[in-house]
Design an enzyme around this catalytic site. Structure first.
Site, PDB file in Angstrom:
ATOM      1  N   ASP A 126      12.504  43.323 -23.638  1.00  0.00           N
ATOM      2  CA  ASP A 126      11.500  42.441 -23.034  1.00  0.00           C
ATOM      3  C   ASP A 126      10.275  42.469 -23.951  1.00  0.00           C
ATOM      4  O   ASP A 126      10.211  43.231 -24.918  1.00  0.00           O
ATOM      5  CB  ASP A 126      11.182  42.857 -21.595  1.00  0.00           C
ATOM      6  CG  ASP A 126      10.592  41.682 -20.792  1.00  0.00           C
ATOM      7  OD1 ASP A 126      10.211  40.667 -21.409  1.00  0.00           O
ATOM      8  OD2 ASP A 126      10.506  41.777 -19.556  1.00  0.00           O
TER       9      ASP A 126
HETATM   10  C1  BGC Z   1       8.987  38.754 -19.022  1.00  0.00           C
HETATM   11  C2  BGC Z   1      10.358  38.187 -19.299  1.00  0.00           C
HETATM   12  C3  BGC Z   1      10.247  36.992 -20.207  1.00  0.00           C
HETATM   13  C4  BGC Z   1       9.539  37.416 -21.472  1.00  0.00           C
HETATM   14  C5  BGC Z   1       9.414  36.307 -22.503  1.00  0.00           C
HETATM   15  C6  BGC Z   1       8.171  38.983 -20.290  1.00  0.00           C
HETATM   16  O1  BGC Z   1       6.852  39.280 -20.014  1.00  0.00           O
HETATM   17  O2  BGC Z   1       9.134  39.966 -18.315  1.00  0.00           O
HETATM   18  O3  BGC Z   1      10.990  37.853 -18.088  1.00  0.00           O
HETATM   19  O4  BGC Z   1      11.505  36.445 -20.468  1.00  0.00           O
HETATM   20  O5  BGC Z   1       8.228  37.853 -21.135  1.00  0.00           O
HETATM   21  O6  BGC Z   1       8.473  35.383 -22.161  1.00  0.00           O
END
Ligand code: BGC
Length: 699
Positions: free
Chosen positions: A240
């Site tokens: 993530d």
């Molecule tokens: C979120 C994810 C997301 C990623 C990319 C993160 O902060 O937890 O769900 O896909 O950002 O934007």
């Protein structure tokens, strides 16, 4: 490939939102980047892919990632709303359309579906989930994976997130610690991921929150033993956002280099923007701290996904702005209609279109707020608001006043004017709830009532005695007991997306049946949370005779432990509405639940007769729940094992047959997954508290 070029395939960097700065061009030219996140401009993406293919040392195309969560330009209901449709086919179609729009512009990877079983409405990300149930989440998650990936012309690689247990963060506070015994993980939180891996999902994202003390981005047991070992997943794991460097903040890695090594060993193939892999992997290999063979394996998995995504196919794709079609809006409307849950109806709905309607509330005419969370590319100009849709139908017989500026507005200054307007109408429709920004990532609440002065507005207007219809637009289940009491009809619409207005109008006026069903239990109060239907057996279950209200306890009542049961003193122990609940404009009866002969692969098969006993055609969702009556571990009081959405004409009767496999009755008891023959109780009906049941003996 050189070591640096291989590591480049493991690096995801942020796009420059429609431009191509020199540093990014350079990075792609020298093969230092394998993927870009957050670039959706087709011209920029054509150029980036051309450079990757023609100018980089190895000619490997880029994965282009974007959070296409519930639509791209055309916005569908938030996932929690889509879940309320209980319609796998429609959800698959929505994902396919999202892929079709996004892929035209050059996006080839979405970070969806989110499969976190979510049992805490305080958690803002419940909006992105399919709710509280593992089976519903698994089926809709698999449907989304098929929808995104299976169109060969316009595929989007899907990403299962957040692996795993993120929805169980303590206190419903995002990123907070998560503690889940393995038995709970395996029975509740892992199954949706396993089902979506089996549906062919090519990528997986570990969660931010630590799980039993170890953040998943550094958790080899989870990413190697379970995901790749047990489930044979051979796609790629992407961290993530900066979650690799956050291993240092979590306090499980000494520094960023250690964090990079830990994540690589755990099996994280790609570093989403933290820069840790780019900065440290080469040195770690050169210093002998990391085996180059491990890097090779990680790269191969990335390349496998790139091949599977068709990035190497000829002819080369040329991207352009996504085509906008009426069919997309029609589909968004259909999904929104099926996601709206009618919770109460004192015969005011369906609403006749002859009368005068007064439309009130801060969410009645908000083209952006109705879209909900995660709508980076959502086209607000495409939104049809409730006011617009009602104005088109009721014309001069519609009056409108937002009364409150936002859902959080506490001012009651406009209440009297609103009451005057309401008084001049035959019926009042109140559009209330939460603005989009009040749910989603990092937007958690400790109070889950309607924000601002909205509840007071309902009280003020209901006192007039006119019929009151309330539509709730929100990213989470809200505690709305008083509102339900005061309203004559109440519809829970979640954030319905682009076609909110048309969909609500169509359901309210009966153009379609009210057919949404709750994918989550609605609590009466936040203090009941977590409240979900599939809770475990207690040795002292609450009974009507044993529940006592705080006001009814005698002064100086002596303490006793005799006859005590499990309940709160200050709230009715039942939920406000059970999981699976929702009304139609007709009524359904379920009769004659019986066992059928089983085929070889079945543990039990049940048949039931469903009758539309009302005066009009309508939709119901038949739900089958099971309780394992005696087992080697306490089992949930009920678990959803099958469901079927069906439409019946007035008076029509249909026999449904539900097949339940041995696997569906098996569970983890702490040692292994076991199938334990014996007695099971089976319920079939329209929600998790339905009454029709039969006991069966499974051998
Ligand atoms: C979120 C994810 C997301 C990623 C990319 C993160 O902060 O937890 O769900 O896909 O950002 O934007």
């Amino acid at each position: 490939m050189s070591l640096e070029q291989k590591i480049g395939q493991l690096v995801q960097v942020e796009g420059a939102y429609g431009s191509l700065p020199d540093h990014l061009r350079e990075a792609v030219v020298c093969g230092a980047v394998g993927s870009i996140i957050n670039e959706v401009d087709p011209a920029t993406l054509n150029e980036l892919q051309r450079i990757a293919r023609e100018e980089s040392p190895h000619g490997i195309p880029l994965l282009i990632g974007r959070d296409v969560i519930h639509g791209f330009h055309t916005v569908f209901p938030i996932p929690l709303g889509m879940a309320a449709s209980w319609n796998d086919t429609l959800v698959e179609q929505a994902a396919r359309l999202s892929a079709w729009e996004a892929a035209q512009q050059g996006v080839n990877w979405t970070f969806s579906p989110m499969l976190d079983v979510s049992r805490d409405p305080r958690w803002g990300r419940i909006a992105e989930s399919f709710g509280e149930d593992p089976l519903l989440t698994a089926r809709l998650g698999a449907a989304m994976v098929r929808g995104y990936q299976n169109d060969t012309e316009h595929p989007l690689v899907s990403c299962l997130k957040h692996f795993v247990g993120y929805g169980a963060c303590e206190a419903g506070k995002d990123y907070n610690t998560t503690n889940l015994p393995e038995i709970e993980l395996r029975n509740v939180y892992l199954p949706p991921f396993e089902a979506a891996v089996r549906a062919g999902a090519l990528t997986v994202m570990p969660s931010f929150s630590d799980l039993n003390g170890m953040p998943p981005s550094g958790n080899a047991w989870l990413l190697r033993d379970v995901l790749r070992g047990e489930w044979q997943f051979d796609g790629l794991v992407v961290s993530d956002w900066a979650s690799i460097s956050q291993l240092v903040v979590h306090g499980v890695a000494e520094n960023e280099a250690n964090a990079a090594a830990q994540a690589a060993r755990a099996g994280v193939n790609m570093d989403m923007v933290s820069g840790a892999y780019a900065a440290h992997l080469a040195q770690l290999v050169e210093a002998g701290a990391l085996n180059e063979q491990l890097v090779d394996e990680l790269v191969l998995e990335v390349l496998r996904v790139k091949f599977a995504a068709g990035l190497f196919d000829a002819p080369v794709r040329v991207y352009h702005m996504a085509t906008q079609t009426p069919a997309a809006l029609a589909l968004a409307q259909e999904v929104a209609e099926q996601s709206i849950v009618l919770l109460k109806n004192n015969d005011v709905l369906p609403l006749a279109i002859e009368g005068r309607v007064c439309l009130l509330g801060p969410l009645a005419d908000q083209p952006y707020e109705q879209l909900g969370t995660w709508v980076f590319d959502g086209d607000v100009a495409r939104s049809v608001t409730i006011r617009e849709a009602f104005a088109a139908t009721f014309g001069g017989r519609l009056s409108y006043d937002p009364v409150l500026e936002t859902s959080r507005d506490r001012s009651q200054a406009g209440f009297d004017a609103a009451a005057t307007l309401a008084w001049q109408s035959d019926v009042v429709v109140l559009a209330l709830g939460e603005e989009a920004i009040l749910s989603g990532e990092a937007h958690c609440r400790s109070d889950i009532q309607l924000p601002g002065a909205q509840s007071a507005l309902v009280e003020h207007i209901a006192a007039l005695g006119k019929p009151v219809i309330v539509a709730i637009l929100a990213g989470r289940p809200l505690a709305i007991s008083e509102v339900v009491e005061r309203a004559d009809a109440l519809l829970y619409a979640w954030h319905p997306g682009s076609m909110a207005g048309t969909a609500l109008l169509n359901v309210i006026t009966g153009g379609v049946d009210a057919s949404g069903r709750l994918p989550v239990t609605l609590p009466r109060r936040v203090g009941q949370v977590p409240i979900y239907y599939a809770h475990g057996h207690t040795g002292k279950p609450a009974t009507p005779e044993t529940v006592i209200h705080i006001d009814d306890i005698d002064p100086k009542a002596p303490q006793t432990s005799i006859g005590n049961t499990s309940f709160h003193l200050d709230v009715d122990p039942s939920p406000l509405f059970p999981f699976g609940f929702g009304l139609s404009y007709t009524t359904f009866e379920f009769h004659n639940l019986r066992e059928e002969a089983v085929a070889d692969d079945e543990a039990v098969a049940m048949a039931v007769d469903v009758i539309n006993s009302g005066a009009r055609a309508g939709v119901t969702v038949a739900q089958l729940y099971v309780r394992d009556l005696v087992a080697s571990a306490t089992r949930p009081v009920r678990e959803l094992k099958a469901y079927e959405r069906l439409t019946l004409e007035a008076g029509e009767r249909r026999t449904l047959r539900f097949s339940i496999s041995r696997d569906a009755l098996s569970f983890h008891n702490g040692r292994a997954k076991v199938f334990e023959p014996g007695r099971f109780r089976i319920w079939v009906g329209e929600h998790a508290a339905c009454g029709l049941s039969a006991e069966v003996l499974v051998e």
